[in-house]
Structures are given as structure tokens and as C-alpha cells.
Design a protein around this motif. Structure first.
Motif, PDB file in Angstrom:
ATOM      1  N   GLN A  20       0.817  -1.208   0.000  1.00 27.57           N
ATOM      2  CA  GLN A  20       0.000   0.000   0.000  1.00 27.57           C
ATOM      3  C   GLN A  20       0.856   1.266   0.000  1.00 27.57           C
ATOM      4  O   GLN A  20       0.689   2.115  -0.855  1.00 27.57           O
ATOM      5  CB  GLN A  20      -0.960  -0.012   1.184  1.00 27.57           C
ATOM      6  N   LEU A  21       1.741   1.380   0.952  1.00 21.25           N
ATOM      7  CA  LEU A  21       2.535   2.601   1.023  1.00 21.25           C
ATOM      8  C   LEU A  21       3.520   2.686  -0.137  1.00 21.25           C
ATOM      9  O   LEU A  21       3.714   3.761  -0.703  1.00 21.25           O
ATOM     10  CB  LEU A  21       3.266   2.673   2.364  1.00 21.25           C
ATOM     11  N   GLY A  22       4.113   1.570  -0.482  1.00 18.91           N
ATOM     12  CA  GLY A  22       5.063   1.556  -1.591  1.00 18.91           C
ATOM     13  C   GLY A  22       4.430   1.989  -2.904  1.00 18.91           C
ATOM     14  O   GLY A  22       4.993   2.783  -3.647  1.00 18.91           O
ATOM     15  N   ARG A  23       3.248   1.492  -3.165  1.00 19.39           N
ATOM     16  CA  ARG A  23       2.559   1.857  -4.408  1.00 19.39           C
ATOM     17  C   ARG A  23       2.138   3.323  -4.412  1.00 19.39           C
ATOM     18  O   ARG A  23       2.199   3.996  -5.434  1.00 19.39           O
ATOM     19  CB  ARG A  23       1.339   0.978  -4.616  1.00 19.39           C
ATOM     20  N   VAL A  38      -1.071  12.165   1.758  1.00 13.52           N
ATOM     21  CA  VAL A  38      -1.483  11.109   2.680  1.00 13.52           C
ATOM     22  C   VAL A  38      -3.003  10.940   2.638  1.00 13.52           C
ATOM     23  O   VAL A  38      -3.510   9.822   2.559  1.00 13.52           O
ATOM     24  CB  VAL A  38      -0.993  11.419   4.107  1.00 13.52           C
ATOM     25  N   ALA A  39      -3.731  12.045   2.675  1.00 15.48           N
ATOM     26  CA  ALA A  39      -5.198  11.998   2.635  1.00 15.48           C
ATOM     27  C   ALA A  39      -5.685  11.361   1.336  1.00 15.48           C
ATOM     28  O   ALA A  39      -6.614  10.545   1.339  1.00 15.48           O
ATOM     29  CB  ALA A  39      -5.784  13.391   2.795  1.00 15.48           C
ATOM     30  N   ARG A  40      -5.063  11.703   0.225  1.00 16.84           N
ATOM     31  CA  ARG A  40      -5.443  11.141  -1.079  1.00 16.84           C
ATOM     32  C   ARG A  40      -5.188   9.629  -1.107  1.00 16.84           C
ATOM     33  O   ARG A  40      -6.034   8.853  -1.565  1.00 16.84           O
ATOM     34  CB  ARG A  40      -4.661  11.832  -2.193  1.00 16.84           C
ATOM     35  N   ALA A  41      -4.040   9.208  -0.594  1.00 14.74           N
ATOM     36  CA  ALA A  41      -3.716   7.786  -0.567  1.00 14.74           C
ATOM     37  C   ALA A  41      -4.702   7.037   0.327  1.00 14.74           C
ATOM     38  O   ALA A  41      -5.229   5.988  -0.063  1.00 14.74           O
ATOM     39  CB  ALA A  41      -2.287   7.574  -0.077  1.00 14.74           C
ATOM     40  N   HIS A  42      -4.978   7.591   1.501  1.00 13.41           N
ATOM     41  CA  HIS A  42      -5.911   6.945   2.432  1.00 13.41           C
ATOM     42  C   HIS A  42      -7.289   6.783   1.788  1.00 13.41           C
ATOM     43  O   HIS A  42      -7.914   5.726   1.897  1.00 13.41           O
ATOM     44  CB  HIS A  42      -5.995   7.744   3.730  1.00 13.41           C
ATOM     45  N   ALA A  43      -7.755   7.796   1.108  1.00 10.23           N
ATOM     46  CA  ALA A  43      -9.057   7.725   0.435  1.00 10.23           C
ATOM     47  C   ALA A  43      -9.053   6.669  -0.672  1.00 10.23           C
ATOM     48  O   ALA A  43     -10.067   6.013  -0.915  1.00 10.23           O
ATOM     49  CB  ALA A  43      -9.437   9.085  -0.135  1.00 10.23           C
ATOM     50  N   SER A  44      -7.926   6.476  -1.315  1.00 13.06           N
ATOM     51  CA  SER A  44      -7.853   5.500  -2.411  1.00 13.06           C
ATOM     52  C   SER A  44      -7.898   4.057  -1.910  1.00 13.06           C
ATOM     53  O   SER A  44      -8.147   3.148  -2.696  1.00 13.06           O
ATOM     54  CB  SER A  44      -6.593   5.718  -3.247  1.00 13.06           C
TER      55      SER A  44
END
Length: 75
Positions: A20-23, A38-44
């Protein structure tokens, strides 16, 4: 009495970071990761809310550590 919470092992964290974080942040210097990223990644990661929240927790700790070590500005 005991608890029903399962403790995550190191393998789970490594997998979470890699998948998850790597991608989400691949190739980006840690100093360039902003709150909006960070917010965008969390939402995805909304299809796996439990893993998303765990990833957010791991990322928060990682970014805090990076600030303490001088790899990114405080704040």
C-alpha cells in the motif's frame, strides 16, 4: 480474561508497506510527502478500510520518525 485482538507481526507491516505505502509513494523522497498526499492515498484505499487505517498509522509513525531524524521538516 484475554482479548480477541490479533497482534500484527512484522511480516504484516512489511507487506503493508510494500503493497500500500510503496505503491502510493513509490519513488518519492520522504521529505516531499505532504498531508494532502497522505489523505489522497488513504481515500484511495477505501475498499479495505481496516488495512487503510493501519497503513495510515504506520505512515504516521514513519513520518514522525523521519522528522525526528532530520529527513523531513517538522510539522
Amino acid at each position: 480474561g484475554g482479548t480477541n485482538r490479533r497482534r500484527r507481526g512484522g511480516g504484516d507491516c512489511a507487506r503493508l508497506i510494500r503493497l500500500q505505502l510503496g505503491r502510493a509513494f513509490e519513488g518519492r523522497p520522504i521529505s516531499d510527502i505532504k498531508a494532502t498526499d497522505v489523505a489522497r492515498a488513504h481515500a484511495s484505499w477505501n475498499d479495505t478500510p481496516r488495512a487503510a487505517n493501519h497503513a495510515l498509522s504506520v505512515l504516521s509513525k514513519l513520518l514522525s520518525w523521519a522528522e525526528q531524524q532530520g529527513y523531513r521538516p517538522h510539522g
